[in-house]
Design an enzyme around this catalytic site. Structure first.
Site, PDB file in Angstrom:
ATOM      1  CB  SER A  97      -0.923   0.019   1.209  1.00 57.07           C
ATOM      2  OG  SER A  97      -2.033  -0.794   0.961  1.00 57.07           O
ATOM      3  CE1 TYR A 104      -4.319   1.355   4.444  1.00 56.96           C
ATOM      4  CE2 TYR A 104      -3.118   0.109   6.092  1.00 56.96           C
ATOM      5  CZ  TYR A 104      -3.261   0.544   4.802  1.00 56.96           C
ATOM      6  OH  TYR A 104      -2.362   0.170   3.874  1.00 56.96           O
ATOM      7  CE  LYS A 122      -3.918   0.806  -1.012  1.00 52.46           C
ATOM      8  NZ  LYS A 122      -4.562   0.340   0.230  1.00 52.46           N
ATOM      9  CE1 TYR A 149      -4.398  -0.923  -4.453  1.00 51.91           C
ATOM     10  CE2 TYR A 149      -5.072  -3.210  -4.710  1.00 51.91           C
ATOM     11  CZ  TYR A 149      -4.746  -2.142  -3.899  1.00 51.91           C
ATOM     12  OH  TYR A 149      -4.745  -2.294  -2.538  1.00 51.91           O
ATOM     13  CB  VAL A 207      -0.156  -6.045   4.019  1.00 55.80           C
ATOM     14  CG1 VAL A 207      -1.398  -5.465   4.647  1.00 55.80           C
ATOM     15  CG2 VAL A 207      -0.311  -6.209   2.522  1.00 55.80           C
TER      16      VAL A 207
HETATM   17  N1  GLN Z   1      -2.265  -5.277  -2.191  1.00 57.47           N
HETATM   18  C1  GLN Z   1      -2.831  -5.199  -0.864  1.00 57.47           C
HETATM   19  C2  GLN Z   1      -4.332  -5.385  -0.935  1.00 57.47           C
HETATM   20  O1  GLN Z   1      -4.907  -4.984  -1.872  1.00 57.47           O
HETATM   21  C3  GLN Z   1      -2.455  -3.890  -0.235  1.00 57.47           C
HETATM   22  C4  GLN Z   1      -2.983  -3.737   1.156  1.00 57.47           C
HETATM   23  C5  GLN Z   1      -2.043  -3.036   2.100  1.00 57.47           C
HETATM   24  O2  GLN Z   1      -0.843  -2.978   1.938  1.00 57.47           O
HETATM   25  N2  GLN Z   1      -2.626  -2.565   3.179  1.00 57.47           N
HETATM   26  O3  GLN Z   1      -4.949  -5.938  -0.068  1.00 57.47           O
END
Ligand code: GLN
Length: 316
Positions: free
Chosen positions: A73, A251, A76, A199, A269
């Site tokens: 993430s 988050y 992002k 993505y 993650v």
């Molecule tokens: N690729 C992961 C997902 O879509 C990214 C989530 C994350 O890093 N929080 O669930």
């Protein structure tokens, strides 16, 4: 008036980073690596790296700072940077909000209640929306993002881990549900499978702590990439991005992270967390064991230790 304390000298900061790397194994008893993306479950959980990139581009690091991992993430942020560079503000912010969600990063509940408009660009629904913005304007959006990250980190070898990208596609159900729900509301313009592929590739970029810290240095340097002097963002955009990272970057643990660390940040993650000390430095910590929110336990702990050792934070 109390004068701000002087920043740590480089050798003092190095001592602090080395100490944080030595202390990190104390957290290795807790948490687990992300396993809902099978390729991520194969990572050795007991690793820790930390890197700092000063606003002038100088790097200091400790631990496993040269080991590449899946940035997940954290990408992002890079995707939103690309959107903010290319689109008028109203074309972004009419389609995605700027408020903390208070929900898990991959939650679907709020999205229907709020008519398919994601709360912010850092939860999965919001990042899928940003991927759609890029996919409807660029021919190969993930390759443009990879070029951008390579330039920002001054490292031409940065690449996708195709196994991770495939693993995410093979287990796409939840992200696909988010994207198709947004499409049902008429909010997605490109082909949904293309949006998902974009993505997943962004998330599957493999980088180490040094490269990630370098790629975020412009947010600590008023929008200018210190490695080549290019203007990535205006000063206003830099401030806006840092504000969004502070309120939404972790988050439903964003409030707790602000309380403990008090810096704009973004987690993934894969176990990475990037944080910004505006006008001073960008920081990347990495350790794969995650808490229930999907944030690195040893990483957050090290950031708390770093901030208390720095003698200077934006929060006083
Ligand atoms: N690729 C992961 C997902 O879509 C990214 C989530 C994350 O890093 N929080 O669930």
């Amino acid at each position: 008036m109390i004068d701000a304390p002087a920043p740590l000298r480089p050798e003092e900061l190095q001592t602090l980073l080395d100490q944080l790397a030595r202390d990190a194994p104390r957290c290795f008893g807790e948490g687990r690596v992300a396993s809902y993306i099978p390729a991520l479950a194969e990572v050795d959980p007991d690793q820790f790296g930390i890197a700092v990139c000063h606003a002038d581009g100088q790097v200091q690091c400790a631990g496993d700072a040269q080991t590449r991992f899946s940035i997940q993430s954290i990408s992002k942020v890079h995707a939103l940077v690309m959107a903010m560079q290319r689109l008028a503000p109203e074309d972004i912010w009419s389609r995605v909000g700027r408020e903390p969600s208070g929900q898990a990063f991959n939650s679907i509940v709020q999205l229907e209640v709020e008519n398919g408009t994601p709360r912010n660009p850092f939860i999965n629904a919001g990042a899928l929306m940003v991927s759609d913005m890029l996919a409807s304007r660029l021919v190969m959006p993930q390759h443009t993002l990879r070029e951008q990250v390579r330039r920002l980190a001054a490292t031409p070898t940065i690449d996708f881990d195709e196994r991770v990208a495939r693993s995410e596609m093979d287990h796409k159900a939840r992200n696909a549900a988010l994207a198709y729900l947004m499409q049902a509301y008429g909010n997605i313009q490109s082909d949904v499978e293309l949006v998902l592929d974009t993505y997943f590739h962004n998330c599957a970029l493999a980088m180490n702590c040094i490269e990630l810290a370098k790629s975020f240095a412009f947010l600590a340097n008023r929008g200018i990439n210190p490695h080549d002097g290019t203007h990535v963002f205006s000063e206003v955009q830099t401030r806006q991005m840092n504000a969004l990272l502070l309120t939404c970057g972790l988050y439903d643990a964003a409030g707790d992270f602000a309380w403990r660390v008090g810096l704009p940040g973004k987690s993934g993650v894969g176990g990475g967390i990037v944080a910004i000390l505006p006008r001073r430095m960008s920081i990347c910590v990495w350790s794969p064991r995650l808490d229930s929110y999907g944030n690195s336990i040893a990483g957050r702990h090290a950031l708390e230790g770093l901030v208390s050792g720095l003698r200077f934070t934006p929060m006083g």
